[in-house]
Design a protein around this motif. Structure first.
Motif, mmCIF file in Angstrom:
data_model
loop_
_atom_site.group_PDB
_atom_site.id
_atom_site.type_symbol
_atom_site.label_atom_id
_atom_site.label_comp_id
_atom_site.label_asym_id
_atom_site.label_seq_id
_atom_site.Cartn_x
_atom_site.Cartn_y
_atom_site.Cartn_z
ATOM 1 N N GLU A 303 -22.847 -5.449 10.787
ATOM 2 C CA GLU A 303 -21.457 -5.240 11.165
ATOM 3 C C GLU A 303 -20.766 -4.292 10.182
ATOM 4 O O GLU A 303 -20.002 -3.401 10.586
ATOM 5 N N LEU A 304 -21.049 -4.445 8.883
ATOM 6 C CA LEU A 304 -20.507 -3.522 7.885
ATOM 7 C C LEU A 304 -21.027 -2.106 8.137
ATOM 8 O O LEU A 304 -20.290 -1.117 7.951
ATOM 9 N N ARG A 306 -21.880 -0.801 11.052
ATOM 10 C CA ARG A 306 -21.176 -0.245 12.216
ATOM 11 C C ARG A 306 -19.752 0.178 11.845
ATOM 12 O O ARG A 306 -19.253 1.192 12.337
ATOM 13 N N GLN A 307 -19.101 -0.599 10.997
ATOM 14 C CA GLN A 307 -17.756 -0.232 10.550
ATOM 15 C C GLN A 307 -17.777 1.086 9.770
ATOM 16 O O GLN A 307 -16.877 1.931 9.936
ATOM 17 N N ALA A 310 -18.134 3.918 12.265
ATOM 18 C CA ALA A 310 -16.874 4.162 12.978
ATOM 19 C C ALA A 310 -15.882 4.894 12.088
ATOM 20 O O ALA A 310 -15.181 5.824 12.535
ATOM 21 N N GLU A 311 -15.811 4.504 10.810
ATOM 22 C CA GLU A 311 -14.873 5.152 9.897
ATOM 23 C C GLU A 311 -15.268 6.601 9.636
ATOM 24 O O GLU A 311 -14.405 7.496 9.568
ATOM 25 N N SER A 321 -16.220 6.216 3.680
ATOM 26 C CA SER A 321 -16.666 5.362 4.785
ATOM 27 C C SER A 321 -17.678 4.306 4.330
ATOM 28 O O SER A 321 -17.925 3.334 5.040
#
Length: 428
Positions: A303-304, A306-307, A310-311, A321
């Protein structure tokens, strides 16, 4: 004792055997040596794929007239010089050939240890094995000559004898590979048909993931050299699972007390096929378990990851990012590759890992302009854009540590790139 095949008296091995089998249909043969009775035992060598014995190693057993056993080591220490060693070696080979020939063995091989050190030093007549094959009736293609290559200094003489055995039609096996001064140069030079891995490697692999990887690498190299591989000395179920590793470089055959102890009688022990089927199922589940462990380890940080993607896609700034990823204790480094695999960003390290960087590998730490297109984390990401890829554990060239890599494509400045994050693995 002399160099010709010995005339051997017989005894009823069915009564003498401690094996849990029916008595032999024919009596076994034995010979006398310095007050001892010498007999044959045979330890099965199993094909992993077939789940049955495909060969038997002939082993000498000695006992005194009152029935007390004498150890093989004590027996082999009795000869006083090289000539006597060679004579005892020949007596044992004669004994095993005769006892093997007297039993129903199908197409199985007979593995015979040959004391190559004394064979070379004494330079005997090379016709002994030919005469022994003729006298026993065992076809040459069913005889495997085992030698310990590290014992021999005169490589040219050893190759001459090997050439002779091959001309007869015999197979050549290297025994105890991985022990002493064994090296791959001899494998390339001698080109054995079969290589038997020394027991210590399988024992140590059970205690160290690093040795397990080395064992798998050795098996792969031996296969590349054109040799079949036997893992010998397997004494426990964990060692058996390592030997048949379904998700690694498979060995071809196994030998050891876990599968069968040496006995006068040839044949598979009861339940051999079922045991191999159970081991193969166990190894498959073990492999799935390792894969699940890998996925679980990566999923905790996915999840980190993917974040961060996205950033980066939104703000087009690589280092900022990575902040969330760098706070996770599993993270080793983050970096960005272009479509061709070239690294277009510096390595970004978390603070906790910067303190552990090994400056001995300083020439490799900087990834600027390095090309990683040959790495699975790059080409798999390029083939499946938009999907997070989780690599197998591998040794990172950057700092010589085991890691796994998460990777996925991302668009930066209008071009497709691959975002990579290495996670520490280190013999988990």
């Amino acid at each position: 004792m002399h160099n010709a095949a010995l005339p051997l008296p017989t005894f009823d091995a069915g009564a003498a055997s401690a094996a849990p089998h029916a008595p032999l249909a024919v009596p076994m043969q034995f010979t006398r040596y310095r007050g001892l009775s010498l007999g044959s035992h045979f330890q099965p060598i199993f094909s992993i794929a077939h789940g049955r014995a495909v060969g038997y190693e002939g082993l000498v057993r000695a006992q005194h007239d009152d029935g007390r056993p004498e150890s093989p080591a004590a027996l082999l220490a009795m000869p006083r010089n090289g000539r006597e060693c060679l004579e005892l070696d020949r007596a044992c080979r004669t004994l095993h050939m005769q006892n093997f020939a007297r039993q129903a063995s199908g197409q199985a091989w007979l593995f015979l240890n040959l004391n190559s050190q004394y064979l070379v030093s004494e330079r005997p007549d090379i016709g002994f094995t030919r005469d022994l094959l003729q006298a026993s009736g065992v076809p040459a293609h069913r005889l495997v000559i085992e030698i310990i290559e590290s014992e021999v200094r005169d490589q040219a003489q050893l190759k001459r004898f090997i050439r002779h055995f091959r001309q007869l039609g015999c197979l050549i096996a290297i025994d105890d590979f991985g022990a002493g001064h064994s090296n791959f140069d001899r494998i390339w030079d001698l080109q054995p048909d079969i290589v038997k891995i020394d027991r210590r490697l399988i024992r140590d692999a059970g205690n160290s993931p690093r040795v397990e990887r080395i064992l798998n690498g050795i098996v792969s190299l031996l296969h590349e050299a054109g040799s079949l591989v036997v893992v010998e000395g397997v004494e426990s179920e964990p060692e058996a699972l390592l030997a048949i590793a379904a998700n690694a470089a498979n060995a071809d055959m196994v030998q050891g007390f876990f599968f069968a102890r040496p006995q006068p009688r040839l044949g598979d022990p009861p339940g051999a096929a079922e045991r191999f089927a159970s081991l193969l199922r166990g190894r498959q589940w073990h492999g799935l378990g390792r894969s699940a462990d890998l996925q679980h380890y990566a999923r905790g940080i996915e999840e980190l990851f993917r974040q961060a993607l996205a950033e980066l896609a939104e703000h087009q700034q690589f280092a900022p990012s990575c902040r969330g990823l760098l706070n996770d204790p599993r993270t080793v480094r983050c970096y960005l590759l272009d479509e061709a695999g070239y690294q277009v960003s510096p390595n970004v390290y978390p603070l906790h890992y910067q303190q552990r960087l090994n400056l001995r590998f300083a020439p490799l730490l900087c990834g600027d302009s390095a090309n990683w297109s040959h790495k699975h984390y790059h080409y798999r990401a390029m083939r499946q854009p938009g999907i997070v890829q989780v690599s197998r554990p591998y040794l990172s060239v950057a700092d010589s540590r085991l890691c796994i890599t998460l990777s996925q494509t991302v668009t930066v400045d209008g071009l497709r790139h691959v975002f990579c994050c290495d996670l520490d693995w280190q013999d988990r």
